[in-house]
Design a protein around this motif. Sequence first.
Motif, PDB file in Angstrom:
ATOM      1  N   UNK A 126       0.857  -1.181   0.000  1.00 57.07           N
ATOM      2  CA  UNK A 126       0.000   0.000   0.000  1.00 57.07           C
ATOM      3  C   UNK A 126       0.894   1.232   0.000  1.00 57.07           C
ATOM      4  N   UNK A 127       0.690   2.107  -0.957  1.00 56.00           N
ATOM      5  CA  UNK A 127       1.454   3.346  -1.066  1.00 56.00           C
ATOM      6  C   UNK A 127       0.540   4.523  -0.765  1.00 56.00           C
ATOM      7  N   UNK A 128       0.910   5.333   0.223  1.00 51.13           N
ATOM      8  CA  UNK A 128       0.237   6.603   0.475  1.00 51.13           C
ATOM      9  C   UNK A 128       1.004   7.661  -0.302  1.00 51.13           C
ATOM     10  N   UNK A 129       0.338   8.315  -1.248  1.00 50.42           N
ATOM     11  CA  UNK A 129       1.018   9.205  -2.184  1.00 50.42           C
ATOM     12  C   UNK A 129       0.579  10.656  -2.002  1.00 50.42           C
ATOM     13  N   UNK A 130       1.498  11.473  -1.504  1.00 51.42           N
ATOM     14  CA  UNK A 130       1.272  12.907  -1.386  1.00 51.42           C
ATOM     15  C   UNK A 130       2.155  13.660  -2.372  1.00 51.42           C
ATOM     16  N   UNK A 131       2.000  14.976  -2.441  1.00 51.50           N
ATOM     17  CA  UNK A 131       2.779  15.743  -3.418  1.00 51.50           C
ATOM     18  C   UNK A 131       3.001  17.160  -2.934  1.00 51.50           C
ATOM     19  N   UNK A 132       4.034  17.794  -3.471  1.00 50.54           N
ATOM     20  CA  UNK A 132       4.314  19.178  -3.112  1.00 50.54           C
ATOM     21  C   UNK A 132       3.217  20.095  -3.639  1.00 50.54           C
ATOM     22  N   UNK A 133       3.126  21.265  -3.045  1.00 48.07           N
ATOM     23  CA  UNK A 133       2.117  22.269  -3.415  1.00 48.07           C
ATOM     24  C   UNK A 133       0.694  21.732  -3.338  1.00 48.07           C
TER      25      UNK A 133
END
Length: 211
Positions: free
Chosen positions: A107-114
Amino acid sequence: MSNDLPVTPTQLTPAQAWRRLREGNDRFVSGTSAHPNQDASRRQSLAEQQNPFAVIFGCADSRLAAEIIFDVGLGDVFVVRTAGHVIDDAVLGSLEYSVAMLNVPLIVVLGHDSCGAVSATVEAFETGIMPPGFIRDLVERITPSVITAHRNGILDVNGSVVEHVQQTTQRMVDASKVISAAVDDGRTAVIGVTYRLAEGKAEMVSGFGAL
């Protein structure tokens, strides 16, 4: 999601699943994406059953299309998305389904800049003015991450995103007995990943389970 019984487990270990995603992301960053598993024969082979090798629980941001940035295709990844990758009962149910019924090893929790949702939460925390409607619910769920970031001297949005990704992975494992049991048994790993929009690079920032 029509499966009534658990499907055959993927042959990949959690470490191998993460390696496959990293390799796909490397191709995406370098502009050499292979666009695998996107033809008619692949579509037909998946008509009766799915066997994804990873779950990607990411932000709903339009720039964060999981299958594209990890260069995978139909049936490869089980995707769940909410603004700011906020967890609720429906999200946990979807993730538990992927683990209990599809036997997914990662399971990958994927966040991002901005991130707009995190930005709105930082603004609400600093001004004391909450946004209207159900956006407020998103902000309230992200606020603990922003508070922790501020306590650690992290005041920028991107630093808060990293903290939120880390807290989301922790919250997921704490909240779900199905997921935590799979992690403890070595069947599944849960990792937090942040993505840089301009560069296209995804990097791990937290994790639970053997990789």
